[in-house]
Design an enzyme around this catalytic site. Structure first.
Site, PDB file in Angstrom:
ATOM      1  N   THR A 198       0.837  -1.208   0.000  1.00 25.09           N
ATOM      2  CA  THR A 198       0.000   0.000   0.000  1.00 25.09           C
ATOM      3  C   THR A 198       0.869   1.254   0.000  1.00 25.09           C
ATOM      4  O   THR A 198       2.021   1.224   0.458  1.00 25.09           O
ATOM      5  CB  THR A 198      -0.916   0.015   1.244  1.00 25.09           C
ATOM      6  OG1 THR A 198      -1.464   1.325   1.408  1.00 25.09           O
ATOM      7  CG2 THR A 198      -0.168  -0.335   2.517  1.00 25.09           C
ATOM      8  N   ASP A 199       0.289   2.365  -0.466  1.00 22.87           N
ATOM      9  CA  ASP A 199       1.028   3.646  -0.421  1.00 22.87           C
ATOM     10  C   ASP A 199       1.306   4.076   1.015  1.00 22.87           C
ATOM     11  O   ASP A 199       2.191   4.901   1.261  1.00 22.87           O
ATOM     12  CB  ASP A 199       0.268   4.747  -1.187  1.00 22.87           C
ATOM     13  CG  ASP A 199      -1.099   5.103  -0.605  1.00 22.87           C
ATOM     14  OD1 ASP A 199      -1.570   4.418   0.332  1.00 22.87           O
ATOM     15  OD2 ASP A 199      -1.704   6.083  -1.090  1.00 22.87           O
ATOM     16  N   GLU A 200       0.541   3.514   1.972  1.00 20.67           N
ATOM     17  CA  GLU A 200       0.716   3.966   3.362  1.00 20.67           C
ATOM     18  C   GLU A 200       2.080   3.604   3.932  1.00 20.67           C
ATOM     19  O   GLU A 200       2.496   4.142   4.956  1.00 20.67           O
ATOM     20  CB  GLU A 200      -0.384   3.388   4.266  1.00 20.67           C
ATOM     21  CG  GLU A 200      -1.754   3.793   3.783  1.00 20.67           C
ATOM     22  CD  GLU A 200      -2.806   3.846   4.876  1.00 20.67           C
ATOM     23  OE1 GLU A 200      -2.442   3.904   6.056  1.00 20.67           O
ATOM     24  OE2 GLU A 200      -3.990   3.841   4.515  1.00 20.67           O
TER      25      GLU A 200
ATOM     26  N   LYS B  83       2.046  -3.549   7.189  1.00 17.74           N
ATOM     27  CA  LYS B  83       2.113  -3.729   5.735  1.00 17.74           C
ATOM     28  C   LYS B  83       3.548  -3.546   5.233  1.00 17.74           C
ATOM     29  O   LYS B  83       3.992  -4.243   4.314  1.00 17.74           O
ATOM     30  CB  LYS B  83       1.187  -2.743   5.026  1.00 17.74           C
ATOM     31  CG  LYS B  83      -0.290  -3.024   5.175  1.00 17.74           C
ATOM     32  CD  LYS B  83      -0.735  -4.347   4.566  1.00 17.74           C
ATOM     33  CE  LYS B  83      -0.634  -4.367   3.053  1.00 17.74           C
ATOM     34  NZ  LYS B  83      -1.163  -5.626   2.476  1.00 17.74           N
TER      35      LYS B  83
ATOM     36  N   TYR C 132      -1.161  -0.216  11.233  1.00 12.11           N
ATOM     37  CA  TYR C 132      -1.536  -0.875   9.967  1.00 12.11           C
ATOM     38  C   TYR C 132      -0.411  -0.694   8.948  1.00 12.11           C
ATOM     39  O   TYR C 132       0.064  -1.668   8.350  1.00 12.11           O
ATOM     40  CB  TYR C 132      -2.850  -0.282   9.424  1.00 12.11           C
ATOM     41  CG  TYR C 132      -3.064  -0.555   7.946  1.00 12.11           C
ATOM     42  CD1 TYR C 132      -3.200  -1.857   7.461  1.00 12.11           C
ATOM     43  CD2 TYR C 132      -3.131   0.494   7.015  1.00 12.11           C
ATOM     44  CE1 TYR C 132      -3.386  -2.114   6.102  1.00 12.11           C
ATOM     45  CE2 TYR C 132      -3.324   0.241   5.656  1.00 12.11           C
ATOM     46  CZ  TYR C 132      -3.442  -1.061   5.207  1.00 12.11           C
ATOM     47  OH  TYR C 132      -3.615  -1.313   3.862  1.00 12.11           O
TER      48      TYR C 132
HETATM   49  P1  NAD Z   1     -10.592  -5.838   3.095  1.00 12.46           P
HETATM   50  O1  NAD Z   1     -10.405  -5.529   4.534  1.00 12.46           O
HETATM   51  O2  NAD Z   1     -11.854  -5.425   2.412  1.00 12.46           O
HETATM   52  O3  NAD Z   1     -10.470  -7.430   2.854  1.00 12.46           O
HETATM   53  C1  NAD Z   1      -9.465  -8.200   3.427  1.00 12.46           C
HETATM   54  C2  NAD Z   1      -9.788  -9.670   3.127  1.00 12.46           C
HETATM   55  O4  NAD Z   1      -8.729 -10.482   3.675  1.00 12.46           O
HETATM   56  C3  NAD Z   1     -11.092 -10.156   3.764  1.00 12.46           C
HETATM   57  O5  NAD Z   1     -11.806 -10.954   2.845  1.00 12.46           O
HETATM   58  C4  NAD Z   1     -10.628 -10.998   4.952  1.00 12.46           C
HETATM   59  O6  NAD Z   1     -11.536 -12.025   5.310  1.00 12.46           O
HETATM   60  C5  NAD Z   1      -9.322 -11.559   4.412  1.00 12.46           C
HETATM   61  N1  NAD Z   1      -8.389 -11.947   5.481  1.00 12.46           N
HETATM   62  C6  NAD Z   1      -7.995 -11.198   6.547  1.00 12.46           C
HETATM   63  N2  NAD Z   1      -7.136 -11.898   7.320  1.00 12.46           N
HETATM   64  C7  NAD Z   1      -6.966 -13.106   6.705  1.00 12.46           C
HETATM   65  C8  NAD Z   1      -6.182 -14.244   7.004  1.00 12.46           C
HETATM   66  N3  NAD Z   1      -5.398 -14.281   8.094  1.00 12.46           N
HETATM   67  N4  NAD Z   1      -6.234 -15.293   6.161  1.00 12.46           N
HETATM   68  C9  NAD Z   1      -7.024 -15.283   5.057  1.00 12.46           C
HETATM   69  N5  NAD Z   1      -7.790 -14.218   4.737  1.00 12.46           N
HETATM   70  C10 NAD Z   1      -7.764 -13.145   5.547  1.00 12.46           C
HETATM   71  O7  NAD Z   1      -9.312  -5.251   2.365  1.00 12.46           O
HETATM   72  P2  NAD Z   1      -9.137  -4.515   0.965  1.00 12.46           P
HETATM   73  O8  NAD Z   1      -9.468  -3.085   1.115  1.00 12.46           O
HETATM   74  O9  NAD Z   1      -9.800  -5.312  -0.085  1.00 12.46           O
HETATM   75  O10 NAD Z   1      -7.552  -4.601   0.795  1.00 12.46           O
HETATM   76  C11 NAD Z   1      -6.947  -5.717   0.143  1.00 12.46           C
HETATM   77  C12 NAD Z   1      -5.449  -5.517   0.100  1.00 12.46           C
HETATM   78  O11 NAD Z   1      -5.125  -4.312  -0.593  1.00 12.46           O
HETATM   79  C13 NAD Z   1      -4.802  -5.383   1.480  1.00 12.46           C
HETATM   80  O12 NAD Z   1      -3.582  -6.081   1.479  1.00 12.46           O
HETATM   81  C14 NAD Z   1      -4.581  -3.882   1.632  1.00 12.46           C
HETATM   82  O13 NAD Z   1      -3.493  -3.616   2.483  1.00 12.46           O
HETATM   83  C15 NAD Z   1      -4.300  -3.486   0.200  1.00 12.46           C
HETATM   84  N6  NAD Z   1      -4.615  -2.096  -0.164  1.00 12.46           N
HETATM   85  C16 NAD Z   1      -5.850  -1.589   0.106  1.00 12.46           C
HETATM   86  C17 NAD Z   1      -6.166  -0.284  -0.284  1.00 12.46           C
HETATM   87  C18 NAD Z   1      -7.529   0.301  -0.039  1.00 12.46           C
HETATM   88  O14 NAD Z   1      -7.725   1.504  -0.262  1.00 12.46           O
HETATM   89  N7  NAD Z   1      -8.514  -0.469   0.399  1.00 12.46           N
HETATM   90  C19 NAD Z   1      -5.195   0.502  -0.937  1.00 12.46           C
HETATM   91  C20 NAD Z   1      -3.931  -0.065  -1.195  1.00 12.46           C
HETATM   92  C21 NAD Z   1      -3.667  -1.360  -0.814  1.00 12.46           C
HETATM   93  P1  TYD Z   2      -9.780   5.641   5.370  1.00 11.60           P
HETATM   94  O1  TYD Z   2     -10.877   5.322   4.409  1.00 11.60           O
HETATM   95  O2  TYD Z   2      -9.817   5.051   6.738  1.00 11.60           O
HETATM   96  O3  TYD Z   2      -8.411   5.279   4.618  1.00 11.60           O
HETATM   97  P2  TYD Z   2      -6.866   5.590   5.075  1.00 11.60           P
HETATM   98  O4  TYD Z   2      -6.833   6.083   6.453  1.00 11.60           O
HETATM   99  O5  TYD Z   2      -6.270   4.242   4.934  1.00 11.60           O
HETATM  100  O6  TYD Z   2      -6.371   6.584   4.070  1.00 11.60           O
HETATM  101  O7  TYD Z   2      -9.691   7.222   5.518  1.00 11.60           O
HETATM  102  C1  TYD Z   2      -9.513   8.063   4.403  1.00 11.60           C
HETATM  103  C2  TYD Z   2      -9.396   9.482   4.916  1.00 11.60           C
HETATM  104  O8  TYD Z   2     -10.653   9.873   5.490  1.00 11.60           O
HETATM  105  C3  TYD Z   2      -8.360   9.631   6.010  1.00 11.60           C
HETATM  106  O9  TYD Z   2      -7.712  10.899   5.886  1.00 11.60           O
HETATM  107  C4  TYD Z   2      -9.183   9.606   7.293  1.00 11.60           C
HETATM  108  C5  TYD Z   2     -10.494  10.240   6.869  1.00 11.60           C
HETATM  109  N1  TYD Z   2     -11.698   9.747   7.592  1.00 11.60           N
HETATM  110  C6  TYD Z   2     -12.549  10.651   8.243  1.00 11.60           C
HETATM  111  O10 TYD Z   2     -12.354  11.888   8.203  1.00 11.60           O
HETATM  112  N2  TYD Z   2     -13.625  10.159   8.931  1.00 11.60           N
HETATM  113  C7  TYD Z   2     -13.885   8.812   9.013  1.00 11.60           C
HETATM  114  O11 TYD Z   2     -14.867   8.408   9.689  1.00 11.60           O
HETATM  115  C8  TYD Z   2     -13.003   7.897   8.329  1.00 11.60           C
HETATM  116  C9  TYD Z   2     -13.245   6.412   8.390  1.00 11.60           C
HETATM  117  C10 TYD Z   2     -11.922   8.403   7.625  1.00 11.60           C
END
Ligand code: NAD
Ligand code: TYD
Length: 338
Positions: A125-127, A153, A149
């Site tokens: 992730t970019d984080e 990652k 988190y």
């Molecule tokens: P999500 O939280 O929606 O889904 C995570 C999935 O992983 C779920 O289906 C959960 O059941 C499964 N899981 C969790 N722990 C597990 C384990 N121990 N064994 C097997 N399965 C398990 O997450 P997401 O938003 O779809 O993110 C997916 C990936 O992309 C993650 O690795 C996250 O770090 C990365 N990512 C997410 C974002 C974003 O904006 N959501 C951006 C960049 C990268």
């Molecule tokens: P989020 O969706 O939790 O993603 P991330 O923290 O991984 O970037 O949050 C996106 C942005 O929105 C972040 O700057 C935090 C802000 N945010 C709020 O202001 N209120 C909220 O209730 C949530 C969940 C996020």
């Protein structure tokens, strides 16, 4: 010839979109989805493809070597989406994050090494870069994760690289911007604010609301991952940037406008502790390989808001039943999640 791909975390937001994309775009590939079904993993996310003969779901934990060995058996490639993913939950407790996002990655890498897997994509992730005031992070930038988190990652990201450097496991690491789109759990900014607004609940905006995120439509993210699965170089890291930087307050105004809801629903609340101010990715490396995202942000956000309006059956059950974290969130921010 077709590949057999292990997708882990395929019942989550991005993983389910990725499974659907693979089934549609690679008609001779088979997919095994290994997912623990945590609160974020839902079979509903893939109910439309559950009976597809090229798709197999296995319930299991990536931290369990036997489950991983079983699921990876016969696979040529793996894409690891499985993770604990919500920053606020990592502030409540980080243990699950260390387990899945680091130890789970180790179990997957060990098995990939053992069977000589041909490709292993680690979804990072970019984080992991932390916050940047000006300019954008390239793949060469220092990692400076600033919340539990992001730190977990970063651990998984570097462990994957180590398995390339040490054992030549053909690992590719992706670092994407904030995703938005259908099937995102209603704890993250966009689905939380849309579903709260639909119920006329306040939208809890952290701090001054001016934190910046770069937004990437989930379908673009999935297309980028597929492109890298087929064209990425082992041992390389690739940013997947959206190129859409916006302050949270601007996204909030757009959501309210699209729903025809009043701005009085915005509730400024306490800031998230350690809240990263701005994320920004340089997407040049992937662009030089010929890949760029397609979905214009205004169109993507409007379609996403419409999806949540039309899919109350999908979000209502989880919005209404979310125990411990719900209590923590409401105490921390004085605002309701449901
Ligand atoms: P999500 O939280 O929606 O889904 C995570 C999935 O992983 C779920 O289906 C959960 O059941 C499964 N899981 C969790 N722990 C597990 C384990 N121990 N064994 C097997 N399965 C398990 O997450 P997401 O938003 O779809 O993110 C997916 C990936 O992309 C993650 O690795 C996250 O770090 C990365 N990512 C997410 C974002 C974003 O904006 N959501 C951006 C960049 C990268
Ligand atoms: P989020 O969706 O939790 O993603 P991330 O923290 O991984 O970037 O949050 C996106 C942005 O929105 C972040 O700057 C935090 C802000 N945010 C709020 O202001 N209120 C909220 O209730 C949530 C969940 C996020």
């Amino acid at each position: 010839m077709g590949e057999r791909v292990l997708v882990t975390g395929g019942c989550g937001f991005i993983g389910s979109n990725f499974v659907r994309l693979l089934l549609a775009e690679r008609p001779d590939w088979e997919i095994v989805n290994l997912d623990k079904l945590t609160y974020a993993g839902r079979l509903e996310n893939l109910q439309d493809v559950a009976n597809e003969p090229r798709y197999r779901f296995v319930k299991g934990d990536i931290c369990d070597p036997a489950a991983v060995a079983d699921a990876m058996d016969g696979c040529t490639m793996a894409v690891n989406f499985a993770a604990e993913t919500h920053v606020d939950r990592s502030l409540l407790g980080a243990t699950h994050f260390i387990d899945t996002d680091i130890k789970g990655v180790l179990v997957l890498l060990e098995q990939a090494r053992r069977i000589g897997l041909e490709r292993f994509v680690q979804i990072s992730t970019d984080e992991v870069y932390g916050s940047i005031a000006e300019g954008s992070f390239t793949e060469e930038s220092l990692l400076c994760p600033r919340n539990p988190y992001a730190a977990s990652k970063a651990g998984g990201d570097r462990l994957a690289f180590a398995y390339w450097a040490t054992y030549r496991v053909p690992v590719i690491i992706t670092r994407a911007s904030n995703n938005y789109g259908p099937y995102q759990y209603p704890e993250k900014l966009v689905p939380l604010f849309v579903t709260n607004a639909l119920r006329d609940l306040p939208l809890p905006l952290y701090g001054d609301g001016r934190n910046v995120r770069d937004w990437l439509h989930v379908e673009d993210h999935c297309r980028g991952v597929l492109f890298l699965l087929e064209h990425g170089e082992p041992g390389e890291v690739y940013n997947i940037a959206g190129g859409n930087e916006h302050e949270n307050i601007a996204i909030t105004h757009t959501i309210l406008r699209l729903l025809g809801k009043p701005e009085t629903l915005i509730r400024p609340v306490e800031d998230r502790v350690g809240h990263d101010r701005r994320y920004s990715l340089d997407g040049g490396k992937l662009a030089r390989l010929g890949w760029t995202p397609r979905v214009p942000f205004a169109e993507g956000l409007e379609a996403t808001v419409r999806w949540y309006v039309d899919h109350e059956w999908w979000w209502k059950p989880v919005k209404d039943h979310d125990g411990e974290f719900q209590k923590y969130y409401e105490q921390q921010y004085g605002a309701r999640l449901a």
